[in-house]
Design a protein around this motif. Sequence first.
Motif, short mmCIF file in Angstrom:
data_model
loop_
_atom_site.label_atom_id
_atom_site.label_comp_id
_atom_site.label_asym_id
_atom_site.label_seq_id
_atom_site.Cartn_x
_atom_site.Cartn_y
_atom_site.Cartn_z
N SER A 99 -28.99 5.28 24.42
CA SER A 99 -28.27 4.70 25.15
C SER A 99 -27.43 4.30 24.34
CB SER A 99 -28.90 3.87 26.23
OG SER A 99 -27.12 3.75 27.44
N PHE A 100 -25.70 4.29 24.84
CA PHE A 100 -25.00 3.52 23.50
C PHE A 100 -23.55 3.22 24.83
CE2 PHE A 100 -24.25 7.57 23.42
CZ PHE A 100 -22.62 8.30 24.18
N LEU A 101 -22.69 2.22 24.16
CA LEU A 101 -21.10 2.40 24.68
C LEU A 101 -20.25 2.42 23.37
CD1 LEU A 101 -21.89 -1.48 26.11
CD2 LEU A 101 -21.40 0.76 27.37
N ALA A 102 -19.86 2.38 24.11
CA ALA A 102 -18.95 3.58 23.10
C ALA A 102 -18.01 2.19 22.04
CB ALA A 102 -17.22 3.80 23.60
N GLY A 103 -17.56 1.16 22.63
CA GLY A 103 -17.11 0.18 21.55
C GLY A 103 -15.87 0.49 21.77
N GLU A 104 -15.19 -0.83 21.04
CA GLU A 104 -13.40 -1.38 21.22
C GLU A 104 -13.31 -0.08 20.26
OE1 GLU A 104 -12.31 -4.79 20.13
OE2 GLU A 104 -13.07 -5.97 22.11
N GLY A 105 -12.20 0.18 20.46
CA GLY A 105 -10.83 1.88 19.94
C GLY A 105 -12.05 2.72 19.46
N ARG A 106 -12.61 3.29 19.68
CA ARG A 106 -13.95 3.64 19.76
C ARG A 106 -14.05 4.70 20.77
NH1 ARG A 106 -18.81 3.04 15.79
NH2 ARG A 106 -18.49 5.82 15.66
N SER A 107 -13.99 6.49 20.28
CA SER A 107 -14.72 7.40 22.05
C SER A 107 -15.47 8.02 21.96
CB SER A 107 -14.07 8.75 22.04
OG SER A 107 -14.04 9.54 20.89
N VAL A 108 -15.82 8.08 23.58
CA VAL A 108 -17.52 8.79 23.78
C VAL A 108 -17.55 9.92 23.16
CG1 VAL A 108 -18.94 9.00 25.64
CG2 VAL A 108 -17.45 7.32 25.95
N ALA A 109 -16.26 10.91 22.93
CA ALA A 109 -16.80 11.69 22.24
C ALA A 109 -17.26 11.48 20.63
CB ALA A 109 -15.34 12.85 22.14
N ASP A 110 -16.95 10.83 19.82
CA ASP A 110 -16.54 9.79 19.20
C ASP A 110 -18.78 10.00 18.49
OD1 ASP A 110 -14.69 10.69 17.85
OD2 ASP A 110 -13.82 8.50 17.97
N ARG A 111 -18.52 9.35 19.79
CA ARG A 111 -19.96 8.13 19.81
C ARG A 111 -21.55 9.95 19.83
NH1 ARG A 111 -20.31 2.77 19.58
NH2 ARG A 111 -22.42 3.82 17.73
N LEU A 112 -20.97 10.61 21.00
CA LEU A 112 -21.22 11.67 21.10
C LEU A 112 -22.18 12.58 19.83
CD1 LEU A 112 -20.49 13.41 24.15
CD2 LEU A 112 -22.39 12.61 24.43
N ALA A 113 -21.31 12.68 18.89
CA ALA A 113 -20.89 13.90 17.38
C ALA A 113 -22.46 12.64 16.61
CB ALA A 113 -20.00 13.72 17.13
N GLU A 114 -22.53 11.13 16.82
CA GLU A 114 -23.73 10.62 16.44
C GLU A 114 -24.72 11.29 16.93
OE1 GLU A 114 -23.99 5.50 15.25
OE2 GLU A 114 -21.62 6.32 16.27
N PHE A 115 -24.68 10.51 18.27
CA PHE A 115 -25.98 10.96 18.92
C PHE A 115 -26.48 12.24 19.85
CE2 PHE A 115 -24.68 6.16 19.25
CZ PHE A 115 -25.56 5.36 18.22
N GLU A 116 -25.98 12.81 19.67
CA GLU A 116 -26.51 14.43 20.42
C GLU A 116 -27.93 15.06 20.12
OE1 GLU A 116 -24.72 18.92 21.20
OE2 GLU A 116 -22.72 17.39 20.26
N MET A 117 -28.89 15.42 21.03
CA MET A 117 -29.58 16.27 20.13
C MET A 117 -29.62 17.48 20.55
SD MET A 117 -32.68 13.49 21.44
CE MET A 117 -34.43 14.16 20.65
N HIS A 118 -28.80 17.90 21.95
CA HIS A 118 -28.77 19.22 22.23
C HIS A 118 -27.60 19.01 23.04
CE1 HIS A 118 -32.75 18.92 23.79
NE2 HIS A 118 -31.91 19.43 24.84
N ARG A 119 -27.74 20.32 23.67
CA ARG A 119 -26.34 20.33 25.48
C ARG A 119 -27.47 21.39 26.18
NH1 ARG A 119 -20.44 21.43 22.68
NH2 ARG A 119 -20.61 19.51 20.84
N VAL A 120 -26.69 20.79 27.27
CA VAL A 120 -27.95 21.26 28.21
C VAL A 120 -27.05 21.85 28.95
CG1 VAL A 120 -29.34 21.05 30.18
CG2 VAL A 120 -29.98 19.60 28.12
N ASP A 121 -27.21 23.25 29.45
CA ASP A 121 -25.71 23.75 30.61
C ASP A 121 -26.78 23.64 31.73
OD1 ASP A 121 -23.97 25.15 31.73
OD2 ASP A 121 -24.77 27.32 30.93
N LEU A 122 -25.46 22.67 32.72
CA LEU A 122 -25.64 22.71 33.98
C LEU A 122 -25.21 23.41 35.41
CD1 LEU A 122 -25.04 19.30 34.08
CD2 LEU A 122 -26.98 20.17 33.23
N THR A 123 -24.35 25.19 34.44
CA THR A 123 -23.58 25.44 35.30
C THR A 123 -24.58 26.66 36.60
OG1 THR A 123 -21.84 26.44 32.86
CG2 THR A 123 -22.49 27.85 35.62
N ASN A 124 -25.52 27.06 36.29
CA ASN A 124 -26.82 27.44 37.06
C ASN A 124 -27.71 26.47 37.48
OD1 ASN A 124 -25.08 30.64 37.19
ND2 ASN A 124 -25.75 30.38 35.12
N GLY A 125 -27.35 25.53 37.21
CA GLY A 125 -28.75 23.75 37.67
C GLY A 125 -29.22 23.74 36.09
#
Length: 357
Positions: free
Chosen positions: A49-75
């Motif tokens: 779990s994380f917070l973006a923090g001042e001056g930072r975007s969630v997208a920046d933090r996702l690049a740092e903490f992401e393990m993998h992506r899950v496509d939700l389109t079909n559930g």
Amino acid sequence: MTGVLASQQIAKLIDDGAISAATPYVDGQIQPASLDLRLGTVAYRVRASFLAGEGRSVADRLAEFEMHRVDLTNGAVLEKGCVYVVPLMESLALPAGIQAVANAKSSTGRLDLLTRTITDGGVEFDRIALGYNGPLYAEICPRSFSVLVRPGMRLNQIRFRSGHAVLDDAELQALHAETPLVNGEPVIDDGLGFSVDLAPQNGTLVGYRAKPHTGVIDLDLLNHYDPREFWEEVHSDNQQIILDPGAFYILVSREAVTIPPMQAAEMAPYLAMVGEFRVHYAGFFDPGFGHDSAGGTGSRGVLEVRCHEAPFVLEHGQIVGRLVYEQMSELPEQLYGRDIKSNYQGQGLKLSKHFRA
């Protein structure tokens, strides 16, 4: 304009472009004092779990903490014990002077599905700064059950306010004298205190405890699952129960609560020092909850309780939380309950709407 924004004011924010969405809004998305937020098409499994923090975007933090992506389109299944971040369909460009707070919806909390909103530059969960302009994300951590989710599902909601809306204790006393907020003598101390009911009028059933090893819950299936496959009944014949560390319980408040039409309320912790447990909140109470005008005549609060490090004795009438009341900016065009066929009006001890009665 001071207070919590009502449904018609939220609709105007949408018309003015202060709230925008990737897809058209759906019926029932605007509630009396809040807006349901919808999951997007992808979930990011993250290490922590994380917070973006001042001056930072969630997208920046996702690049740092992401393990993998899950496509939700079909559930897709979000696994118990894992942390996911899901971009929401809604984004904000709030006017100056408007801030927001988010919280899990009632059914989300009753499934022990920890769901919090995070924003670019955010330093707190579920708190959206004055004039925020940017995307919204849901952090989701299934605690007791793995869940099947799809785009457009509504797990959390957002409430908008202008200025100071919270009623102080004197104002709360005056409101109770005008419109009783609970059955019986109120405990008013930095909000309206409420306690746990462990002495039911009929029988000995006082709550439910989540089973540790269960199947997946499809969040689209309502009144579907046999509760016995997911929950153990909790009984008491001595007005107390012992909470087990790490276990999740559904209990109910002793008080029947009323939210008048010109007020909204949010659950908050009573005291951090009351014991080795935490009441987890699906926090918003809309105008009309439990109110006569909306078919309520008092509705009890369902408590989502998790015990911490040590077993703890919880006793009947013990105060476990408080309701912080806020003034509405305008009377909502629709109230919680009869007008919008709300699931939990007039409730007592009740599991989420996914389980058969």
